[in-house]
Write a protein that holds these residues in place. Structure first.
Motif, PDB file in Angstrom:
ATOM      1  N   ILE A 103       1.063  -1.306   0.053  1.00  0.00           N
ATOM      2  CA  ILE A 103       0.078  -0.097   0.017  1.00  0.00           C
ATOM      3  C   ILE A 103       0.799   1.311  -0.092  1.00  0.00           C
ATOM      4  O   ILE A 103       1.907   1.357   0.899  1.00  0.00           O
ATOM      5  CB  ILE A 103      -0.983   0.195   1.342  1.00  0.00           C
ATOM      6  N   GLN A 104       0.493   2.180  -0.804  1.00  0.00           N
ATOM      7  CA  GLN A 104       1.242   3.575  -0.723  1.00  0.00           C
ATOM      8  C   GLN A 104       0.078   4.608  -0.692  1.00  0.00           C
ATOM      9  O   GLN A 104      -0.767   4.356  -1.062  1.00  0.00           O
ATOM     10  CB  GLN A 104       1.892   3.908  -2.253  1.00  0.00           C
ATOM     11  N   THR A 105       0.559   5.589  -0.034  1.00  0.00           N
ATOM     12  CA  THR A 105      -0.673   6.702   0.546  1.00  0.00           C
ATOM     13  C   THR A 105       0.005   7.933   0.044  1.00  0.00           C
ATOM     14  O   THR A 105       1.185   8.309   0.085  1.00  0.00           O
ATOM     15  CB  THR A 105      -1.081   6.658   1.835  1.00  0.00           C
ATOM     16  N   VAL A 106      -1.116   8.886  -0.545  1.00  0.00           N
ATOM     17  CA  VAL A 106      -0.700  10.264  -0.601  1.00  0.00           C
ATOM     18  C   VAL A 106      -1.720  10.995   0.185  1.00  0.00           C
ATOM     19  O   VAL A 106      -2.902  10.806   0.351  1.00  0.00           O
ATOM     20  CB  VAL A 106      -0.911  10.557  -2.293  1.00  0.00           C
ATOM     21  N   GLU A 107      -1.287  11.762   0.983  1.00  0.00           N
ATOM     22  CA  GLU A 107      -2.299  12.598   1.725  1.00  0.00           C
ATOM     23  C   GLU A 107      -3.053  13.583   1.006  1.00  0.00           C
ATOM     24  O   GLU A 107      -2.715  14.100   0.081  1.00  0.00           O
ATOM     25  CB  GLU A 107      -1.526  13.556   2.911  1.00  0.00           C
ATOM     26  N   THR A 108      -4.085  13.977   1.330  1.00  0.00           N
ATOM     27  CA  THR A 108      -4.970  14.946   0.688  1.00  0.00           C
ATOM     28  C   THR A 108      -5.575  16.073   1.535  1.00  0.00           C
ATOM     29  O   THR A 108      -6.063  15.736   2.821  1.00  0.00           O
ATOM     30  CB  THR A 108      -6.114  14.167  -0.136  1.00  0.00           C
ATOM     31  N   SER A 109      -6.224  17.016   1.113  1.00  0.00           N
ATOM     32  CA  SER A 109      -7.006  17.725   1.893  1.00  0.00           C
ATOM     33  C   SER A 109      -8.321  17.095   2.407  1.00  0.00           C
ATOM     34  O   SER A 109      -8.579  16.060   1.701  1.00  0.00           O
ATOM     35  CB  SER A 109      -7.469  19.366   1.044  1.00  0.00           C
ATOM     36  N   ARG A 110      -8.985  17.710   3.360  1.00  0.00           N
ATOM     37  CA  ARG A 110     -10.147  16.724   3.806  1.00  0.00           C
ATOM     38  C   ARG A 110     -11.437  17.605   2.984  1.00  0.00           C
ATOM     39  O   ARG A 110     -12.642  17.153   3.493  1.00  0.00           O
ATOM     40  CB  ARG A 110     -10.122  17.097   5.174  1.00  0.00           C
ATOM     41  N   LEU A 111     -11.090  18.278   1.932  1.00  0.00           N
ATOM     42  CA  LEU A 111     -12.482  18.879   1.455  1.00  0.00           C
ATOM     43  C   LEU A 111     -13.474  17.841   0.960  1.00  0.00           C
ATOM     44  O   LEU A 111     -14.646  18.347   0.874  1.00  0.00           O
ATOM     45  CB  LEU A 111     -12.035  20.024   0.393  1.00  0.00           C
ATOM     46  N   HIS A 112     -13.068  16.788   0.450  1.00  0.00           N
ATOM     47  CA  HIS A 112     -14.059  15.948  -0.415  1.00  0.00           C
ATOM     48  C   HIS A 112     -14.476  14.975   0.817  1.00  0.00           C
ATOM     49  O   HIS A 112     -15.137  13.958   0.122  1.00  0.00           O
ATOM     50  CB  HIS A 112     -13.301  15.363  -1.362  1.00  0.00           C
ATOM     51  N   GLY A 113     -13.898  14.771   2.065  1.00  0.00           N
ATOM     52  CA  GLY A 113     -14.620  13.981   3.178  1.00  0.00           C
ATOM     53  C   GLY A 113     -13.548  12.705   3.174  1.00  0.00           C
ATOM     54  O   GLY A 113     -14.002  11.656   4.013  1.00  0.00           O
ATOM     55  N   TYR A 114     -12.249  12.805   2.926  1.00  0.00           N
ATOM     56  CA  TYR A 114     -11.435  11.607   3.278  1.00  0.00           C
ATOM     57  C   TYR A 114      -9.870  12.522   3.393  1.00  0.00           C
ATOM     58  O   TYR A 114      -9.700  13.736   3.298  1.00  0.00           O
ATOM     59  CB  TYR A 114     -11.352  10.671   2.171  1.00  0.00           C
ATOM     60  N   THR A 115      -8.971  11.638   4.084  1.00  0.00           N
ATOM     61  CA  THR A 115      -7.732  12.194   4.530  1.00  0.00           C
ATOM     62  C   THR A 115      -6.538  12.008   3.525  1.00  0.00           C
ATOM     63  O   THR A 115      -5.672  12.384   3.738  1.00  0.00           O
ATOM     64  CB  THR A 115      -7.141  11.735   6.020  1.00  0.00           C
ATOM     65  N   GLY A 116      -6.938  11.062   2.668  1.00  0.00           N
ATOM     66  CA  GLY A 116      -5.660  10.372   1.784  1.00  0.00           C
ATOM     67  C   GLY A 116      -6.245   9.449   0.735  1.00  0.00           C
ATOM     68  O   GLY A 116      -7.406   9.049   1.019  1.00  0.00           O
ATOM     69  N   ILE A 117      -5.296   8.913  -0.285  1.00  0.00           N
ATOM     70  CA  ILE A 117      -5.616   8.071  -1.283  1.00  0.00           C
ATOM     71  C   ILE A 117      -4.883   7.029  -0.901  1.00  0.00           C
ATOM     72  O   ILE A 117      -3.497   7.262  -0.911  1.00  0.00           O
ATOM     73  CB  ILE A 117      -5.519   8.809  -2.353  1.00  0.00           C
ATOM     74  N   MET A 118      -5.420   5.864  -0.789  1.00  0.00           N
ATOM     75  CA  MET A 118      -4.312   4.662  -0.813  1.00  0.00           C
ATOM     76  C   MET A 118      -4.242   3.742  -1.993  1.00  0.00           C
ATOM     77  O   MET A 118      -5.457   3.530  -2.429  1.00  0.00           O
ATOM     78  CB  MET A 118      -4.937   3.784   0.394  1.00  0.00           C
ATOM     79  N   ALA A 119      -3.288   3.446  -2.481  1.00  0.00           N
ATOM     80  CA  ALA A 119      -3.086   2.655  -3.706  1.00  0.00           C
ATOM     81  C   ALA A 119      -2.392   1.281  -3.330  1.00  0.00           C
ATOM     82  O   ALA A 119      -1.393   1.393  -2.564  1.00  0.00           O
ATOM     83  CB  ALA A 119      -2.056   3.353  -4.642  1.00  0.00           C
ATOM     84  N   VAL A 120      -3.284   0.134  -3.903  1.00  0.00           N
ATOM     85  CA  VAL A 120      -2.835  -0.865  -3.330  1.00  0.00           C
ATOM     86  C   VAL A 120      -2.571  -2.016  -4.470  1.00  0.00           C
ATOM     87  O   VAL A 120      -3.549  -1.907  -5.083  1.00  0.00           O
ATOM     88  CB  VAL A 120      -3.843  -1.573  -2.146  1.00  0.00           C
ATOM     89  N   VAL A 121      -1.871  -3.025  -4.183  1.00  0.00           N
ATOM     90  CA  VAL A 121      -1.632  -4.389  -4.896  1.00  0.00           C
ATOM     91  C   VAL A 121      -1.476  -5.244  -4.245  1.00  0.00           C
ATOM     92  O   VAL A 121      -0.998  -5.341  -3.189  1.00  0.00           O
ATOM     93  CB  VAL A 121      -0.313  -3.961  -5.877  1.00  0.00           C
ATOM     94  N   ALA A 122      -2.174  -6.366  -4.330  1.00  0.00           N
ATOM     95  CA  ALA A 122      -2.311  -7.702  -3.627  1.00  0.00           C
ATOM     96  C   ALA A 122      -2.637  -8.684  -4.687  1.00  0.00           C
ATOM     97  O   ALA A 122      -3.212  -8.613  -5.806  1.00  0.00           O
ATOM     98  CB  ALA A 122      -3.650  -7.559  -2.681  1.00  0.00           C
ATOM     99  N   GLU A 123      -2.109  -9.660  -4.325  1.00  0.00           N
ATOM    100  CA  GLU A 123      -2.057 -11.006  -4.977  1.00  0.00           C
ATOM    101  C   GLU A 123      -2.939 -12.017  -4.734  1.00  0.00           C
ATOM    102  O   GLU A 123      -3.135 -12.348  -3.404  1.00  0.00           O
ATOM    103  CB  GLU A 123      -0.570 -11.689  -5.254  1.00  0.00           C
ATOM    104  N   LYS A 124      -3.903 -12.658  -5.283  1.00  0.00           N
ATOM    105  CA  LYS A 124      -4.911 -13.707  -4.636  1.00  0.00           C
ATOM    106  C   LYS A 124      -3.893 -14.994  -4.409  1.00  0.00           C
ATOM    107  O   LYS A 124      -3.146 -15.255  -5.349  1.00  0.00           O
ATOM    108  CB  LYS A 124      -5.603 -14.181  -5.934  1.00  0.00           C
ATOM    109  N   GLU A 125      -4.289 -15.559  -3.356  1.00  0.00           N
ATOM    110  CA  GLU A 125      -3.401 -16.658  -2.933  1.00  0.00           C
ATOM    111  C   GLU A 125      -3.548 -17.879  -3.766  1.00  0.00           C
ATOM    112  O   GLU A 125      -4.849 -18.151  -4.433  1.00  0.00           O
ATOM    113  CB  GLU A 125      -3.908 -17.058  -1.486  1.00  0.00           C
TER     114      GLU A 125
END
Ligand SMILES: C[S@@+](CC[C@H](N)C(=O)[O-])C[C@H]1O[C@@H](n2cnc3c(N)ncnc32)[C@H](O)[C@@H]1O
Length: 252
Positions: free
Chosen positions: A230-252
């Motif tokens: 997971i990588q995150t970028v912080e954002t302003s809170r104007l849209h109702g959230y504090t950041g964006i999480m970008a995730v990559v995961a592999e199916k077992e």
């Protein structure tokens, strides 16, 4: 962590109130720092995946930026969204309809990342990959119903998995359903908002499932995924959230 609430936001509304033009204007009119983060994330991820992939875009909405880099290694992209109005917007982009949203600055950025690929060639490459545009509904056992295709190499989903429900149990159910659409070893490539219970589009609010890096990683690891990054970028809170999480995961 307590979800960051937009000051006194009203109850989330049903998606029948979702207006693609209003959404595009609010989130994508500018190639903001957040949007650059997204494009760079996709460039990095798809730069590491092999060619010949079958990609499912789940809840793609009225946007194509999330697939520009995927088209580098995709053999086919099945584009899906819940709303007919969003699917129509994608069809209009595929056809190059007059007045369609202009993704030029996004295409230019990704073309630059790919060693100055020609912008028209990049747009044509993505158009050639998107062979089907169809419905999806994460609340159904088979989200692609009536389509029965499974065994995708990649499921891509941008700001959708957390945007259908406020209930973490439902969210976990969605992760399991997506896992069933992937082949073993296939990748989930997703971006999600952090610490939210609703996100803003114009005067409207739509639901968000409160998540952060720890709860997202735990939900994935406990439900059939491994190698979660997971990588995150912080954002302003104007849209109702504090950041964006970008995730990559592999199916077992
Ligand atoms: C925040 S938008 C994301 C749009 C786009 N993927 C992006 O990156 O901006 C949330 C999307 O979730 C879709 N959606 C709403 N209900 C859904 C459901 N039950 N199943 C799947 N997608 C749904 C909406 O149609 C909308 O396109």
């Amino acid at each position: 962590m307590t979800p960051a609430r937009y000051p006194e936001h009203p109850a989330p509304e049903p998606y029948s109130q979702f207006d693609p033009q209003e959404y595009l204007e609010e989130y994508y009119a500018q190639l903001s720092e957040e949007n650059v983060f997204l494009l760079d994330f996709y460039h990095e991820i798809y730069g590491r995946l092999p060619a010949g992939l079958s990609v499912l875009e789940l809840g793609g909405g009225p946007t194509i930026y999330q697939l520009l880099s995927a088209s580098r290694c995709a053999r086919e992209i099945v584009f899906t969204d819940f709303l007919e109005v969003n699917r129509r917007e994608i069809q209009r982009w595929l056809e190059g309809a007059p007045g369609v949203f202009d993704w030029g600055q996004y295409i230019q950025r990704v073309a630059g990342l790919e060693k100055d690929l020609d912008v028209d060639a990049l747009a044509a490459r993505l158009r050639a990959c998107i062979q089907r545009v169809g419905p999806c509904d994460l609340t159904r056992k088979n989200p692609l119903d009536p389509d029965v295709q499974t065994g995708f190499d990649v499921v891509s989903s941008a700001f959708c998995l957390e945007a259908v429900t406020q209930d973490p149990e439902d969210f976990i159910g969605f992760l399991r359903r997506i896992s069933a659409l992937l082949k073993p070893g296939g990748s989930l490539v997703a971006v999600l908002v952090r610490d939210s219970d609703a996100y803003k589009v114009g005067r409207h609010f739509f639901p968000a499932c409160p998540l952060n890096e720890a709860t997202l990683a735990a939900a994935l690891q406990g439900n059939g995924y491994r190698h979660v990054r997971i990588q995150t970028v912080e954002t302003s809170r104007l849209h109702g959230y504090t950041g964006i999480m970008a995730v990559v995961a592999e199916k077992e």
